[in-house]
Design an enzyme around this catalytic site. Structure first.
Site, mmCIF file in Angstrom:
data_model
loop_
_atom_site.group_PDB
_atom_site.id
_atom_site.type_symbol
_atom_site.label_atom_id
_atom_site.label_comp_id
_atom_site.label_asym_id
_atom_site.label_seq_id
_atom_site.Cartn_x
_atom_site.Cartn_y
_atom_site.Cartn_z
ATOM 1 N NE ARG A 38 -3.968 -1.936 2.226
ATOM 2 C CZ ARG A 38 -4.509 -2.597 3.174
ATOM 3 N NH1 ARG A 38 -4.455 -1.777 4.545
ATOM 4 N NH2 ARG A 38 -5.216 -3.626 3.185
ATOM 5 N NE ARG A 42 -6.457 3.564 2.335
ATOM 6 C CZ ARG A 42 -6.840 2.886 3.159
ATOM 7 N NH1 ARG A 42 -8.235 2.896 3.700
ATOM 8 N NH2 ARG A 42 -6.253 1.763 3.407
ATOM 9 N NE ARG A 51 -9.923 6.795 -6.309
ATOM 10 C CZ ARG A 51 -10.174 6.304 -5.242
ATOM 11 N NH1 ARG A 51 -9.335 5.677 -4.559
ATOM 12 N NH2 ARG A 51 -11.364 6.301 -4.634
ATOM 13 C CG ASP A 87 -9.234 -3.927 -4.434
ATOM 14 O OD1 ASP A 87 -8.909 -3.052 -3.426
ATOM 15 O OD2 ASP A 87 -10.187 -4.887 -4.682
ATOM 16 C CE1 TYR A 162 -13.361 -8.402 1.538
ATOM 17 C CE2 TYR A 162 -11.419 -9.310 0.466
ATOM 18 C CZ TYR A 162 -11.823 -8.348 1.548
ATOM 19 O OH TYR A 162 -10.892 -7.596 2.183
#
Length: 355
Positions: A38, A42, A51, A87, A162
């Site tokens: 990552r 963010r 973004r 992702d 998931y």
């Protein structure tokens, strides 16, 4: 082809002697290579700027945006490898599943996979389904030059979790209910996901990725016996299917201290270790013939520079006798991490390990 052979056709030769790929092959390195899970995302203000107003999954499908986001931490931190911005649910979206990534929640599947009839919705993934990946990697390899690009995918167990749960879970009751109660359906689901994952990784390698990482983020929810019987075969199928490309294969999961040996047995060249197990102990568990990746606790980066350096020194000391070591965090960069702390960390590791 073994990982120690010269690069296969299609692998960018400019990256072959990079510190990162040399460490993955357990060869001598000029310094311990560093990258962060990552690292693109963010924690970077430049990421938040580009973004702005763009949904997560849409951002993964815009080649020029993907390239820019992937390059941002390489420019800022001087890391030794880039990780492709995407992702783990991108290939599932690409084959037509109705899912989305909801802010503050994560991937949410509109219709969970719960029955054998549901398997029909998991069609094969073709390169045309993810043509934006090929385009983005082409842009990236031209920009990156000698810096390797790591491709990645979600491991079948984590993807299945998931899909069966319908979203993130802390207990995995629906997934485990299928795993224990209908093992044939579970095995068929993971086998189908292994094929989709393999196809996704092949697209990335053939486009120019120099290594690949399989994220089995939730494998730590399994006991070793259950991992061996119900998760390992599908991951092993993926690793075997891409072995012929000769690119290093990395395997990572969270809370997998009890699974490290098995994760190595699945076929990885490099085993990722979270922060819970020191690297020297991890090496004993994994056994010889594998490089290790890790494993600074991501929350250490919120402490003082002196504390970060002290804890980093502990990781480097524990890694001193490893056959190969790629420095990383024990999980992904947290969103509120100070980017300057990451830049200082890269410089510190490079300085401290210069040969």
């Amino acid at each position: 082809m073994s990982v120690n052979d010269r690069p296969a056709a299609g692998q960018p030769t400019a990256t072959y002697d990079s510190a990162f790929l040399r460490a993955c092959r357990r060869e001598p390195v000029p310094h311990t290579p560093v990258w962060f899970m990552r690292q693109a995302g963010r924690s970077l203000p430049e990421y938040r700027k580009v973004r702005e107003g763009i949904p997560m999954l849409e951002s993964c499908m815009r080649p020029e945006l993907v390239a820019e986001i992937t390059l941002q931490p390489v420019r800022r931190h001087n890391v030794d490898a880039a990780i492709y911005y995407s992702d783990i649910v991108v290939p599932l979206k690409a084959i037509g599943l109705d899912l989305d990534i909801k802010p503050g929640v994560g991937p949410v599947v509109e219709q969970p996979i719960r029955t054998r009839a549901d398997l029909a919705r998991l069609r094969d993934l073709t390169p045309e389904d993810v043509s934006y990946v090929t385009e983005a990697i082409g842009l990236l390899t031209r920009e990156l030059g000698g810096t390797p690009l790591i491709g990645f995918a979600g491991a079948p167990f984590t993807l299945a979790s998931y899909l069966v749960e319908g979203g993130p879970s802390r207990t995995y009751e629906n997934a485990k209910a299928m795993m224990y109660g209908d093992p044939e359906l579970w095995a068929d689901l993971l086998d189908r996901l292994a094929d989709i994952t393999t196809a996704f990784l092949k697209v990335q390698i053939e486009a120019g990725a120099s290594a690949v990482q399989l994220f089995d983020s939730w494998a730590g929810a399994l006991a070793p016996a259950d991992y061996r019987s119900s998760a390992l075969p599908a991951s092993a199928k993926v690793f075997e299917a891409v072995a012929g490309y000769g690119v290093p294969r990395i395997h990572f999961g969270v809370g997998t201290g009890e699974l490290l040996k098995l994760m190595g047995e699945a076929g990885a060249d490099v085993v990722g270790v979270d922060w819970r197990v020191p690297l020297d102990e991890a090496a004993r568990r994994v056994g010889p013939g594998k490089a290790l990746q890790g494993n600074l606790d991501p929350t250490v980066l919120f402490a003082t520079t002196e504390a970060v350096e002290a804890k980093t020194r502990e990781v480097l000391d524990a890694a001193a006798d490893l056959e190969g070591h790629v420095f990383n965090l024990g999980h992904g960069v947290m969103p509120t991490t100070d980017p300057d702390a990451l830049t200082r960390l890269v410089q510190y590791v490079h300085t401290q390990t210069a040969r």
